[in-house]
Design a protein around this motif. Structure first.
Motif, PDB file in Angstrom:
ATOM      1  N   LEU A  37       0.758  -1.255  -0.035  1.00  0.00           N
ATOM      2  CA  LEU A  37       0.032   0.163   0.133  1.00  0.00           C
ATOM      3  C   LEU A  37       0.829   0.977  -0.080  1.00  0.00           C
ATOM      4  O   LEU A  37       0.445   2.084  -0.971  1.00  0.00           O
ATOM      5  CB  LEU A  37      -0.955   0.234   1.311  1.00  0.00           C
ATOM      6  CG  LEU A  37      -2.038  -0.488   1.174  1.00  0.00           C
ATOM      7  CD1 LEU A  37      -2.751  -0.807   2.575  1.00  0.00           C
ATOM      8  CD2 LEU A  37      -3.259  -0.238   0.281  1.00  0.00           C
ATOM      9  N   ARG A  38       1.974   1.059   0.753  1.00  0.00           N
ATOM     10  CA  ARG A  38       2.651   2.377   0.900  1.00  0.00           C
ATOM     11  C   ARG A  38       3.671   2.550  -0.268  1.00  0.00           C
ATOM     12  O   ARG A  38       3.722   3.557  -0.677  1.00  0.00           O
ATOM     13  CB  ARG A  38       3.492   2.419   2.281  1.00  0.00           C
ATOM     14  CG  ARG A  38       2.751   2.368   3.688  1.00  0.00           C
ATOM     15  CD  ARG A  38       3.364   2.319   4.800  1.00  0.00           C
ATOM     16  NE  ARG A  38       4.081   3.529   4.989  1.00  0.00           N
ATOM     17  CZ  ARG A  38       3.475   4.506   5.747  1.00  0.00           C
ATOM     18  NH1 ARG A  38       2.392   4.404   6.291  1.00  0.00           N
ATOM     19  NH2 ARG A  38       4.369   5.720   5.768  1.00  0.00           N
ATOM     20  N   TYR A  39       4.137   1.589  -0.581  1.00  0.00           N
ATOM     21  CA  TYR A  39       5.002   1.541  -2.079  1.00  0.00           C
ATOM     22  C   TYR A  39       4.165   2.250  -3.126  1.00  0.00           C
ATOM     23  O   TYR A  39       4.582   2.836  -3.886  1.00  0.00           O
ATOM     24  CB  TYR A  39       5.383  -0.050  -2.312  1.00  0.00           C
ATOM     25  CG  TYR A  39       6.144   0.231  -3.750  1.00  0.00           C
ATOM     26  CD1 TYR A  39       7.439   0.020  -3.779  1.00  0.00           C
ATOM     27  CD2 TYR A  39       5.430  -0.273  -4.768  1.00  0.00           C
ATOM     28  CE1 TYR A  39       8.135  -0.084  -5.119  1.00  0.00           C
ATOM     29  CE2 TYR A  39       6.238  -0.290  -5.930  1.00  0.00           C
ATOM     30  CZ  TYR A  39       7.440  -0.231  -6.200  1.00  0.00           C
ATOM     31  OH  TYR A  39       8.055  -0.570  -7.384  1.00  0.00           O
ATOM     32  N   SER A  40       2.924   1.725  -3.111  1.00  0.00           N
ATOM     33  CA  SER A  40       2.226   2.314  -4.424  1.00  0.00           C
ATOM     34  C   SER A  40       1.607   3.699  -4.264  1.00  0.00           C
ATOM     35  O   SER A  40       1.465   4.445  -5.249  1.00  0.00           O
ATOM     36  CB  SER A  40       0.766   1.248  -4.483  1.00  0.00           C
ATOM     37  OG  SER A  40       1.164   0.057  -4.669  1.00  0.00           O
ATOM     38  N   VAL A  41       1.363   4.256  -3.129  1.00  0.00           N
ATOM     39  CA  VAL A  41       1.038   5.559  -2.833  1.00  0.00           C
ATOM     40  C   VAL A  41       1.923   6.641  -2.549  1.00  0.00           C
ATOM     41  O   VAL A  41       1.887   7.685  -3.159  1.00  0.00           O
ATOM     42  CB  VAL A  41       0.026   5.644  -1.565  1.00  0.00           C
ATOM     43  CG1 VAL A  41      -0.406   7.146  -1.340  1.00  0.00           C
ATOM     44  CG2 VAL A  41      -1.163   4.713  -1.602  1.00  0.00           C
ATOM     45  N   LEU A  42       3.072   6.357  -1.861  1.00  0.00           N
ATOM     46  CA  LEU A  42       4.034   7.535  -1.645  1.00  0.00           C
ATOM     47  C   LEU A  42       5.053   7.579  -2.332  1.00  0.00           C
ATOM     48  O   LEU A  42       5.411   6.682  -3.264  1.00  0.00           O
ATOM     49  CB  LEU A  42       4.606   6.822  -0.091  1.00  0.00           C
ATOM     50  CG  LEU A  42       3.450   6.725   1.118  1.00  0.00           C
ATOM     51  CD1 LEU A  42       4.249   6.463   2.324  1.00  0.00           C
ATOM     52  CD2 LEU A  42       2.899   7.993   1.303  1.00  0.00           C
TER      53      LEU A  42
END
Lengths: 297, 297
Positions: A37-42
């Motif tokens: 999730l964080r990889y994709s958003v941030l």
């Protein structure tokens, strides 16, 4: 214009930290999902939709701290759509924002779940995030608008039209209809979510902002198609010529490159015209429009 | 009990017609997507989650017409999760509710988009459907609850745990943790969305209902695992033995079939215990619990 650019850059940094705060920590169970999730958003993207939220807020006298959740919600929906669009069954892209796509960096089931979780989070934060200052009635209006923009009669419908268009000859009107849904709906939602944060916005002002959003939404896509021909993979951060190679109709393939550039200029002029009565308060919105048509990636 | 069963059957018919009304017509542009949406949602399933919404409402004195949107929202989230779970990259199932799965009847990209659109619709109707009678504050609480139950710390997180568990030896506690997220979260949300429709529900009552929901959520999964061993594909409407064949840990594989049946009985007893103080008003909830543990598919 220098001050305005600094403001936009400050908002880019702002939304990065807001998203970082809103996403569950990477150590949250199950960890692989939350890392993905964080990889994709941030740490990626132009953050055009959050910038539009903040810039619309500026034009209407709303401070950024009252718009953080709205900005994050539209960006979460946007990122989920990218993660799902990139899947092997969809556009099958390996590269996004200069990094391996989610299903390449992780795996396909994780990418499906990442998209699903981001969509749920977008609605959840509009309903209940502590940073949210809008009234319950305003929030419900935002959730309705975002649901409509994201759903089968908005973005998802546009994606279905996009898939159906592969290898087909579309008219310019059909192409425009696809883009109005696929990217236009969420860009309009970005402006509208900011506008709905005002206690009572007058209908004319709302229509001007909405018309501005429609024009730059379409301009964004025309420029995308021009860049797909004229730029290169490294600059774009995604595979250059991918749309044409996949047999997708583009503005450049339907009306030609030079007519595409004229159309881009017309949309830009029309977008700026829609802002005239807002005076200096709309300078950031003008700058967003300029970025849209003059961007190189 | 006959009257109660008739009531549950009437609610099954009721939710069918509510969903039919809430979904856009099949002729809506783009037609293939909207046909696939209706194909996936209508005319299928036990509708256990909507029944729980209506039955909880009955226990709390709320008429079904005030719960239609809540019932539809949880069912839309449930169906979206089935459509995505069945995808080739996930469980790769061909059969669901006795019909070809969405990606078999249509195609894989359409199935991804159907799930995405159903999720958006679930939140949209809670925010703004004209059948919705709850106050703005109540609706926001429902949207928050549903977002949490559906998201990375709820159902989607459980699905990630499920995928990670393939071929692994899980302890009973790990298996339970997976099910609490994967199916339990949305079953709890069904009961809570009905409870949040009451103006001011007392904390103790809410806890009793929530505990009931936790118990039958888990009981549902234990019975699923028993049926996966003891039933047949035609009765189930989905491929029998699919979980075991896919190397997924099940209650029957971890604690054995006879211990699974004892666990089912214990959960059933505990669920009924949680309802004692509600008296006759909870008869429909008791009937839902009975269906959960005695169902044959």
């Amino acid at each position: 214009m220098l001050n305005v650019r600094n403001r936009l850059q400050a908002w880019q940094e702002r939304i990065e930290s807001v998203l970082d705060e809103i996403l569950p920590p990477a150590s949250t169970h199950p960890a692989k999902l939350h890392e993905a999730l964080r990889y994709s958003v941030l740490d990626g993207g132009k953050r055009m939709r959050p910038l539009l939220v903040y810039a619309t807020g500026e034009a209407l006298g709303i401070a950024p701290e009252h718009l953080d959740v709205q900005a994050a919600a539209v960006e979460l929906i946007h990122v989920y759509s990218l993660v799902h669009d990139d899947l092997p069954a969809m556009d099958d892209d390996d590269l996004r924002r200069g990094k391996p796509t989610c299903h390449k960096a992780f795996d396909e089931p994780t990418a499906i779940l990442v998209g699903d979780a981001l969509q749920a989070l977008a609605f959840q934060i509009l309903a209940a995030h502590p940073r949210m200052t809008a009234s319950p009635a305003q929030r419900l209006r935002m959730i309705e608008q975002l649901g409509q923009a994201a759903g089968s009669r908005g973005m998802v419908g546009g994606q279905a039209l996009d898939l159906a268009a592969v290898g087909q000859q579309l008219t310019e009107i059909e192409l425009e209809n696809m883009h109005i849904h696929k990217t236009g709906a969420l860009i309009r939602a970005s402006v509208l979510l900011a506008a709905y944060s005002v206690d009572a916005i007058d209908v004319e002002r709302l229509q001007q902002l909405d018309h501005f959003a429609k024009c730059i939404g379409l301009a964004f896509q025309v420029q995308d198609d021009i860049l797909d021909v004229e730029s290169d993979t490294q600059t774009l951060g995604k595979t250059r010529g991918a749309d044409a190679a996949a047999g997708k109709p583009t503005y450049s393939s339907i009306i030609g490159l030079s007519a595409s550039k004229m159309k881009l200029q017309d949309l830009y002029d029309e977008a700026l015209n829609a802002l005239v009565s807002l005076g200096d308060s709309a300078d950031s919105l003008r700058c967003c429009a300029e970025f849209t048509v003059k961007r190189i990636r």
